[in-house]
Write an enzyme that holds these catalytic residues in place. Structure first.
Site, PDB file in Angstrom:
ATOM      1  N   HIS A  44       0.869  -1.179   0.000  1.00 21.24           N
ATOM      2  CA  HIS A  44       0.000   0.000   0.000  1.00 21.24           C
ATOM      3  C   HIS A  44       0.903   1.225   0.000  1.00 21.24           C
ATOM      4  CE1 HIS A  44      -3.788   2.122   1.827  1.00 21.24           C
ATOM      5  NE2 HIS A  44      -3.103   2.932   1.023  1.00 21.24           N
ATOM      6  N   GLU A  76      -2.617  -1.690  -3.133  1.00 23.49           N
ATOM      7  CA  GLU A  76      -3.742  -1.002  -2.509  1.00 23.49           C
ATOM      8  C   GLU A  76      -3.493   0.499  -2.518  1.00 23.49           C
ATOM      9  OE1 GLU A  76      -3.926  -2.402   1.484  1.00 23.49           O
ATOM     10  OE2 GLU A  76      -4.783  -4.341   0.944  1.00 23.49           O
ATOM     11  N   HIS A 200      -7.912  -7.098   7.145  1.00 26.05           N
ATOM     12  CA  HIS A 200      -7.738  -6.170   8.253  1.00 26.05           C
ATOM     13  C   HIS A 200      -7.910  -6.902   9.583  1.00 26.05           C
ATOM     14  CE1 HIS A 200      -6.801  -1.930   8.927  1.00 26.05           C
ATOM     15  NE2 HIS A 200      -7.323  -2.136  10.124  1.00 26.05           N
TER      16      HIS A 200
END
Length: 250
Positions: A44, A76, A200
């Site tokens: 990310h 991401e 997550h």
């Protein structure tokens, strides 16, 4: 087929970035993860490069292309022009769009699909011209209309935000309603042809119930919990533990 495991390397990069030194190596630990059976690597790249640096993207791309051609690269991020240009250069197999503010420490909610429908439609279309599969971060709250909008904007998948479920680590008896809401969201997505990822605060302890409730889960992307476990068990054994938790035969 059991859910695939994509190892998020941001926490490795964050540790490296504490000092002006090249270790721990994002490339080396990514290599160990893939050798140990991970199906892909996730990064990310935030605008301030506080975790993954833009210069890490070609390194991860080359690692996969040169040594693990069956693995996937998942990037991401929030679809700014800069982010879309990074994706064009790195050619990931999958892009996961998240609604993060640049100042956020980590992703903590899914898209408001009603509010951002036009914006996401444009971003998804651009990514599709690059040949990327597109996944959209979604709240796993059972909102079936939101899932329908995700399909309408052109997404291939949603990624369920599992933070509230993972947040029950110290009180697992509270996890049931969150798990069921995730399951309802997944059911609605699968019914209209969207594949489902999740990520997550997923751990070896809470993954089995998630994959039991969503047996068609395509992929989990795991960073913080996996890297934390790797400090104790080593990367290779940690990847095997998470693969077993996904229901994969080792």
């Amino acid at each position: 087929m059991p859910a695939k495991l994509s190892v998020n390397l941001n926490a490795v990069a964050m540790l490296r970035n504490r000092r002006d030194l090249p270790w721990p190596s994002v490339e080396a630990l990514g290599r160990i993860a893939l050798k140990s059976g991970a199906s892909g690597l996730t990064v990310h790249p935030r605008p301030d490069q506080r975790h993954i640096r833009f210069s890490d993207l070609p390194v991860v791309r080359n690692l996969i292309d040169d040594e693990f051609p069956k693995a996937e690269f998942n990037i991401e991020g929030y679809p700014t022009e800069e982010f879309l240009e990074l994706c064009a250069g790195a050619a990931p197999e999958q892009v996961t769009l998240v609604p993060d503010d640049p100042a956020q420490a980590t992703s903590d909610h899914g898209w408001d699909f009603r509010k951002h429908q036009a914006f996401l439609t444009d971003a998804v279309a651009r990514l599709k011209t690059m040949g990327c599969r597109v996944s959209l971060f979604a709240d796993g709250d059972g909102d079936t209309q939101a899932v329908e909008i995700a399909k309408a904007v052109g997404a291939d998948r949603i990624e369920l935000y599992t933070g509230p479920y993972g947040g029950c680590f110290d009180a697992p008896e509270r996890a049931g309603p969150f798990l069921e809401a995730l399951g309802r969201t997944a059911d609605a997505a699968l019914a209209i042809g969207l594949a489902v990822n999740a990520g997550h605060d997923l751990t070896v302890e809470n993954l089995p119930d998630l994959v039991k409730r969503i047996p068609q889960l395509a992929e989990v992307s795991i960073g913080h919990g996996l890297i934390a476990d790797a400090l104790e068990y080593g990367m290779a054994e940690t990847v095997r533990r998470f693969r077993r938790a996904c229901g994969q035969a080792i």
